[in-house]
Structure formats: C-alpha cells, structure tokens
Design a protein around this motif. Sequence first.
Motif, PDB file in Angstrom:
ATOM      1  N   THR A  47      12.594   5.672   4.319  1.00  0.00           N
ATOM      2  CA  THR A  47      12.556   5.370   5.754  1.00  0.00           C
ATOM      3  C   THR A  47      11.179   4.867   6.164  1.00  0.00           C
ATOM      4  O   THR A  47      11.061   3.924   6.948  1.00  0.00           O
ATOM      5  N   ARG A  48      10.140   5.465   5.641  1.00  0.00           N
ATOM      6  CA  ARG A  48       8.787   4.996   5.963  1.00  0.00           C
ATOM      7  C   ARG A  48       8.567   3.591   5.405  1.00  0.00           C
ATOM      8  O   ARG A  48       7.949   2.750   6.058  1.00  0.00           O
ATOM      9  N   PHE A  49       9.077   3.348   4.195  1.00  0.00           N
ATOM     10  CA  PHE A  49       8.860   2.059   3.547  1.00  0.00           C
ATOM     11  C   PHE A  49       9.571   0.933   4.296  1.00  0.00           C
ATOM     12  O   PHE A  49       9.027  -0.162   4.451  1.00  0.00           O
ATOM     13  N   PHE A  50      10.788   1.175   4.740  1.00  0.00           N
ATOM     14  CA  PHE A  50      11.564   0.114   5.371  1.00  0.00           C
ATOM     15  C   PHE A  50      11.493   0.177   6.902  1.00  0.00           C
ATOM     16  O   PHE A  50      10.915  -0.694   7.543  1.00  0.00           O
ATOM     17  N   GLU A  51      12.078   1.209   7.494  1.00  0.00           N
ATOM     18  CA  GLU A  51      12.269   1.230   8.942  1.00  0.00           C
ATOM     19  C   GLU A  51      10.955   1.386   9.701  1.00  0.00           C
ATOM     20  O   GLU A  51      10.709   0.664  10.672  1.00  0.00           O
ATOM     21  N   ASP A  52      10.116   2.338   9.291  1.00  0.00           N
ATOM     22  CA  ASP A  52       8.867   2.558  10.024  1.00  0.00           C
ATOM     23  C   ASP A  52       7.978   1.316   9.992  1.00  0.00           C
ATOM     24  O   ASP A  52       7.429   0.903  11.016  1.00  0.00           O
ATOM     25  N   ILE A  53       7.838   0.723   8.821  1.00  0.00           N
ATOM     26  CA  ILE A  53       6.982  -0.463   8.709  1.00  0.00           C
ATOM     27  C   ILE A  53       7.604  -1.639   9.463  1.00  0.00           C
ATOM     28  O   ILE A  53       6.891  -2.425  10.094  1.00  0.00           O
ATOM     29  N   LEU A 100      12.876  10.687  17.461  1.00  0.00           N
ATOM     30  CA  LEU A 100      13.955   9.910  16.859  1.00  0.00           C
ATOM     31  C   LEU A 100      13.601   9.477  15.435  1.00  0.00           C
ATOM     32  O   LEU A 100      14.415   9.591  14.511  1.00  0.00           O
ATOM     33  N   MET A 101      12.381   8.994  15.229  1.00  0.00           N
ATOM     34  CA  MET A 101      11.974   8.521  13.903  1.00  0.00           C
ATOM     35  C   MET A 101      11.907   9.667  12.901  1.00  0.00           C
ATOM     36  O   MET A 101      12.274   9.511  11.729  1.00  0.00           O
ATOM     37  N   GLN A 102      11.440  10.814  13.353  1.00  0.00           N
ATOM     38  CA  GLN A 102      11.369  11.962  12.450  1.00  0.00           C
ATOM     39  C   GLN A 102      12.765  12.376  11.994  1.00  0.00           C
ATOM     40  O   GLN A 102      12.999  12.653  10.814  1.00  0.00           O
ATOM     41  N   TYR A 103      13.707  12.384  12.924  1.00  0.00           N
ATOM     42  CA  TYR A 103      15.052  12.794  12.549  1.00  0.00           C
ATOM     43  C   TYR A 103      15.759  11.703  11.748  1.00  0.00           C
ATOM     44  O   TYR A 103      16.620  11.997  10.914  1.00  0.00           O
ATOM     45  N   ARG A 104      15.391  10.445  11.973  1.00  0.00           N
ATOM     46  CA  ARG A 104      15.959   9.355  11.179  1.00  0.00           C
ATOM     47  C   ARG A 104      15.600   9.537   9.704  1.00  0.00           C
ATOM     48  O   ARG A 104      16.406   9.248   8.820  1.00  0.00           O
ATOM     49  N   SER A 105      14.391  10.026   9.431  1.00  0.00           N
ATOM     50  CA  SER A 105      13.987  10.308   8.047  1.00  0.00           C
ATOM     51  C   SER A 105      14.867  11.395   7.449  1.00  0.00           C
ATOM     52  O   SER A 105      15.294  11.310   6.293  1.00  0.00           O
ATOM     53  N   THR A 106      15.144  12.430   8.245  1.00  0.00           N
ATOM     54  CA  THR A 106      16.013  13.514   7.779  1.00  0.00           C
ATOM     55  C   THR A 106      17.408  12.991   7.468  1.00  0.00           C
ATOM     56  O   THR A 106      18.003  13.328   6.435  1.00  0.00           O
ATOM     57  N   LEU A 107      17.936  12.160   8.366  1.00  0.00           N
ATOM     58  CA  LEU A 107      19.272  11.594   8.165  1.00  0.00           C
ATOM     59  C   LEU A 107      19.310  10.688   6.934  1.00  0.00           C
ATOM     60  O   LEU A 107      20.271  10.727   6.156  1.00  0.00           O
ATOM     61  N   SER A 108      18.266   9.893   6.731  1.00  0.00           N
ATOM     62  CA  SER A 108      18.211   9.016   5.560  1.00  0.00           C
ATOM     63  C   SER A 108      18.173   9.829   4.272  1.00  0.00           C
ATOM     64  O   SER A 108      18.830   9.478   3.284  1.00  0.00           O
ATOM     65  N   GLY A 109      17.399  10.906   4.271  1.00  0.00           N
ATOM     66  CA  GLY A 109      17.343  11.777   3.106  1.00  0.00           C
ATOM     67  C   GLY A 109      18.709  12.384   2.799  1.00  0.00           C
ATOM     68  O   GLY A 109      19.124  12.463   1.638  1.00  0.00           O
ATOM     69  N   PHE A 110      19.418  12.810   3.847  1.00  0.00           N
ATOM     70  CA  PHE A 110      20.761  13.378   3.675  1.00  0.00           C
ATOM     71  C   PHE A 110      21.717  12.343   3.078  1.00  0.00           C
ATOM     72  O   PHE A 110      22.446  12.630   2.120  1.00  0.00           O
ATOM     73  N   LEU A 111      21.719  11.132   3.641  1.00  0.00           N
ATOM     74  CA  LEU A 111      22.634  10.089   3.175  1.00  0.00           C
ATOM     75  C   LEU A 111      22.341   9.694   1.724  1.00  0.00           C
ATOM     76  O   LEU A 111      23.262   9.536   0.915  1.00  0.00           O
ATOM     77  N   TYR A 112      21.057   9.535   1.396  1.00  0.00           N
ATOM     78  CA  TYR A 112      20.683   9.148   0.030  1.00  0.00           C
ATOM     79  C   TYR A 112      21.163  10.206  -0.964  1.00  0.00           C
ATOM     80  O   TYR A 112      21.709   9.881  -2.027  1.00  0.00           O
ATOM     81  N   ASP A 147       0.822  -1.207   0.000  1.00  0.00           N
ATOM     82  CA  ASP A 147       0.000   0.000   0.000  1.00  0.00           C
ATOM     83  C   ASP A 147       0.858   1.260   0.000  1.00  0.00           C
ATOM     84  O   ASP A 147       0.484   2.284  -0.578  1.00  0.00           O
ATOM     85  N   THR A 148       2.021   1.190   0.666  1.00  0.00           N
ATOM     86  CA  THR A 148       2.939   2.332   0.646  1.00  0.00           C
ATOM     87  C   THR A 148       3.452   2.579  -0.765  1.00  0.00           C
ATOM     88  O   THR A 148       3.528   3.729  -1.221  1.00  0.00           O
ATOM     89  N   PHE A 149       3.779   1.499  -1.473  1.00  0.00           N
ATOM     90  CA  PHE A 149       4.270   1.643  -2.850  1.00  0.00           C
ATOM     91  C   PHE A 149       3.174   2.192  -3.754  1.00  0.00           C
ATOM     92  O   PHE A 149       3.433   3.020  -4.632  1.00  0.00           O
ATOM     93  N   PHE A 162       0.483   5.753   8.376  1.00  0.00           N
ATOM     94  CA  PHE A 162      -0.895   6.106   8.020  1.00  0.00           C
ATOM     95  C   PHE A 162      -1.033   7.598   7.696  1.00  0.00           C
ATOM     96  O   PHE A 162      -1.898   7.984   6.911  1.00  0.00           O
ATOM     97  N   ASP A 163      -0.194   8.436   8.323  1.00  0.00           N
ATOM     98  CA  ASP A 163      -0.169   9.850   7.929  1.00  0.00           C
ATOM     99  C   ASP A 163       0.287   9.987   6.483  1.00  0.00           C
ATOM    100  O   ASP A 163      -0.213  10.831   5.732  1.00  0.00           O
ATOM    101  N   PHE A 164       1.251   9.146   6.098  1.00  0.00           N
ATOM    102  CA  PHE A 164       1.723   9.138   4.707  1.00  0.00           C
ATOM    103  C   PHE A 164       0.602   8.714   3.770  1.00  0.00           C
ATOM    104  O   PHE A 164       0.417   9.300   2.700  1.00  0.00           O
ATOM    105  N   PHE A 165      -0.169   7.700   4.181  1.00  0.00           N
ATOM    106  CA  PHE A 165      -1.314   7.262   3.374  1.00  0.00           C
ATOM    107  C   PHE A 165      -2.340   8.378   3.214  1.00  0.00           C
ATOM    108  O   PHE A 165      -3.040   8.443   2.204  1.00  0.00           O
ATOM    109  N   GLY A 166      -2.408   9.246   4.224  1.00  0.00           N
ATOM    110  CA  GLY A 166      -3.430  10.291   4.217  1.00  0.00           C
ATOM    111  C   GLY A 166      -3.041  11.562   3.497  1.00  0.00           C
ATOM    112  O   GLY A 166      -3.822  12.523   3.471  1.00  0.00           O
ATOM    113  N   ILE A 167      -1.819  11.603   2.924  1.00  0.00           N
ATOM    114  CA  ILE A 167      -1.408  12.804   2.184  1.00  0.00           C
ATOM    115  C   ILE A 167      -2.347  13.009   0.989  1.00  0.00           C
ATOM    116  O   ILE A 167      -2.504  12.108   0.163  1.00  0.00           O
TER     117      ILE A 167
END
Length: 604
Positions: free
Chosen positions: A124-130, A194-206, A101-103, A317-322
Amino acid sequence: MKVIRMFLAYAAKEKKRYVWGFVGSLFRFLIPLTVPLVVKFLLDDLLQNGALTAGEKTQQVLLLAAVSLSTFVLLRSPMEYVRQSCMQKANNNIIKHLRQDTFRKIHALDAKYFSNHKSGEIGTRFFEDIEKTKGFMTAVFANVWIELIVLLFVIGTMFTLNTKLTLLSVLLVGLQFAIAHWLSRKYKVASKDLMQYRSTLSGFLYEKIQGTVLAKLFATEKRDREELERHLDRYERFTDRQARIHSISLASVNGLSDMTPLIVVFVGCLYVIDSSLTIGSLVAFFAYVDRMRSPVAALVQAMPSIAEGNVALRRVFDFFGIPSDIREAERPLELDAFRTAIRFNRVSFAYDGQDKVIRELSFTIERGKTYAFVGASGGGKSTILHLLTRMYDATAGEVLIDEVNIRDYSLASLRSRMGIVTQDNFLYSSSVRDNIRLAKPEATEDEIVRAAKLAYAHEFILALPHGYDTEIGERGVKLSGGQKQRIALARVFLRRPAILLLDEATSALDNESERLVQASIQAHNPDQTVIMIAHRLSTVIHADRIFVLQHGRIVESGTHGELLQRGGCYRELYAQQQPVELGLAAAASSPAPQLATVGAGRES
C-alpha cells in the motif's frame, strides 16, 4: 515541516522542469486575463468614441482581433503544452524516485520487520500512498502558486476599476478560504485514518489471496467473506466520513462562490446609477469576479489533495525512517574466502528481547566438514542459521568466521559465501531457468543444466511444457513441493558456496531422491562446509558431527554412532523414527543366547 523538507530534496532534482512549467503556467493563465480589459476598451474607448468614423472603428477592431487571436495561438497554446509536459514529467520522475527508494528500504529492512508486518501493508505504501503524492505535487507546484498569482493579478486589476467593489469581493473570497481551511484540517485527519486502515485492508486481502487454496480445502470461504464484510463496513465508515467533509466543503464554498458575482453586480449597478462606474468597467469587473471564482475554486479543491498528499508523504517518509538493527561497520571487511572455522562463542538470542531461544551456545564448525543440528521443534536450530546469515544479531556473545566477528564483515560478502535451502523455498513467477540463475546471473546454459542434474531436477524440468523456459507461477504454484525443493537445491549448487546451509532442505523428497541428493551434496564440492538442520535423522547419519539441541542448549554432540552408544536424547529420537533398525542393531551387538542342556537343573 520535516516532511516538506524531505520532499523538497526530491523536488530539487526536477527544478528545471518545474521552472519551465511555472513559466508556461504564467502565460497560460495570465493571457486570458487580458480579455476583460480588451472588452472594457472596446465598450468604453472604441465603440462609444464619437471622434472615430465607422471605418476607423472597424479597422481598429480587426487589428485588435488579429493581435489578440495571434497571442492565443502563438503563445497561449504552446505554453499550455510546455506547462503540462514539464509538470507531468517532473511529477512522474519524483514518484519514480520515491518508489526506487521505497524498494531499497524494503531490501534494507531487517527480517524482524517482515515478521511483524503484512506484505499488503508495505504494498500500500509502495503503490497507493506514493500515487497520492501526485495530486499533492500538482497542487503545490502548479495550482496553488499559479492560482494565487492569478488571484492577486485579478484583485490588483479590480482595484484600478473600483476600490469599494474590490474590497467587497475580497471579503467574500476571504470567507470562502476561511471555511475551506477549517474543513481541510478535519479532512486531513479523516485521510490519515482512511490510509492507515487501507493498509490493514490490503494486508488482509493479500493474505487471503495467498491462502485461497487453503480456504477451499477447509471450506472457510463463508467465514472469509464475513470477515471481509466487517473490514469493508469499517472502511466504508472512513470513506463516508472523508466524503462528508469534502461534500460540506464544496457545498459551502461553491454556494458562496456562486453568489459572489450576483452580489457584486447588484452593488455595481448602484455605482453605475450614480455615475461613479461606467458600463464597460462594470462588465469588465463582472468578468474579473467570474475569473476570480476559478482560482478560488481551484485552491479550495486543492486543499483535500494537499491534505491527502501530506498524510501520504508522512507515511512514506515514516517508512524510510524505520530503524534497522542489522547495520554494517563503518569500514566493513570483505570476506573474500572462508579459510578455517565458524565459531559461536557463548551466543544467546531472543526474538522478542526477553525469552531466549538459544542460551550461551558455544561450538566450532571446521571448514570442509559436515555438521548437523537436531532436536525437537522450537529448540533453536533454525535460529542458528538466522544468526550466521545475520538475518538477526545475537543478543549476547559473538559469532566468528576465521576468528573475525561477522558484524565486521560487509553483509554482501558474508552472504555471498553462503548458500541456503529451506523447507519452504521461495520461487519467483518466472521461468525455471531464471529461478536457478538467480544464484549466478552470468551462468551459462551448461552450468544451469549441470546444477539441475546435481539436484536431480533435470529430468522433470525437461518434462515440463517448455522445459527450462516454463513459467512456474507465483511462488512456484505449478510445481510440487519436491520439485520446488529440487530447483532451490539446483540454485545453490549453481552458486557453489563455501558454506552450504540446509534447513530441512530435503524434507519434501522421497527417500530415494533424498539419498541421491545427499550424495550430490557430498560429491560436487568436497571442500564445502555443510550445516544441516533436520528432523528426519536419516539425513544426518553421515555428518562428521551432530549437535543435539534442547531448549536452546547443546545437550549432546558426536557422530551418529557415538550418540547411539551413549543412549541419550539422540538415541531416543532415533528410536522413535527408526525403531526396527535400532532393534536389529541392538540384537546384532548382543551375545547369542545359549540353548539349555536337556535335563539340566533337574533336582537329583
């Protein structure tokens, strides 16, 4: 509660597996709880029974041992397998459905979302959050309910042995839960940050991984490492805060849990002294107190998993609701063929909703002709293609195909009539063949080769190590810019779209290759409508009509020759790029100067 309701919709699909896992858990946990009662029976009712002979006692011990051990072998072990297999399969299926559903949501999002968010954040949402939800599911559907049932069973059995000791034990356990609950609320807040900042860090690394070659060329490795250190220092503060709360929780709860059996035994000894409790009952009670520690510890340890999982699910689910601005009509029409014309009717658009990129554009593009849009960067040329493909919708006005607003067509049928090649073409890290076949999955080998030849890509593809089977690396990194552009062109030629959109599509080609590809575009499908965006005006001189854009408005239009004769913006642009050719043309069109006669003009 909304998050839980949405999650239960996924869990309902695995109801049967969870029920079997629950049944298996009951047997797995409740069977061992009979051991203290067996010990009490042996100590109080069998071994101290003077009415039985030694042989009779031995016979009953062996019988009881056979029944007990058979129960463990035939029920407890198989039920452990049922519990584990059913629970794990159910959890994995839910994670699979969440990722599917995320994809789908990624594909449904507007181009605007990807302009404002980094790919690493989505990853990050696709892998770590799920993945974090797996601990949540195990805790909620297995550990919590089973451990509560075990705890209630233990407490109920303890009440039959001694009420006062049981109340003391419940008081101590309740204190442990109160501490754990208070700290779990703080842990949930820490996990969210922590999860919110992990997304930021993942975006930076990518982003930095994608730009590794650029970092080498500009020697910015040191600056990138320093920026990473700043990110990691901040990330470390979040992890330290989470770990500190978790450590305090375990230290306080486990310390009190370890003291509970000792307190109960000391008080229990006083009851044995005044003969209100038997030795066997005290041993059984101690065993149950020790057993009570296991569900309490499991419940306390489950709280961080529940807190993290709850935050992770909320993020998913917030991502699903965008919301998506690009929506299909309730009953969309199918664009089965492009018949007459494309028409922009007073179309305006602003990416940010305020600063208009194009302003009240009106023009018509007839079927089977070639059109070009030229002008300075930022004039709105590429935006026209974005609106035509419905990557964005016009802020005002309407875009029509065959006199029907494109919003009334299904997105799939609208885009299936178009093929686009851009300056920065995306290629997948698969083979050359797979990248070309993307436009037409059922294409034959002959069709693929023909498309490659039309794009003048066939020869260089054959020169690759494995020809059409060569893996080209992430984003086609193993190919040159011109080679990538030719594969993108081959992909579009294979599709044979009714409307061909070229956004600087030949900018990476040399002049001769560009001329040949342009000839292919014109020759391979004469009925095709071509819309070109170009800075290099040599690519558009053959167009049936050229539109000159300036500050989001059409300031001139006509053929190449007509626009040169007018001497406006187009002529200025052409003069900048082709000054010699324009000078020769001007000289050829001017009357030849006459030689002066000798002596002419001499005063008499």
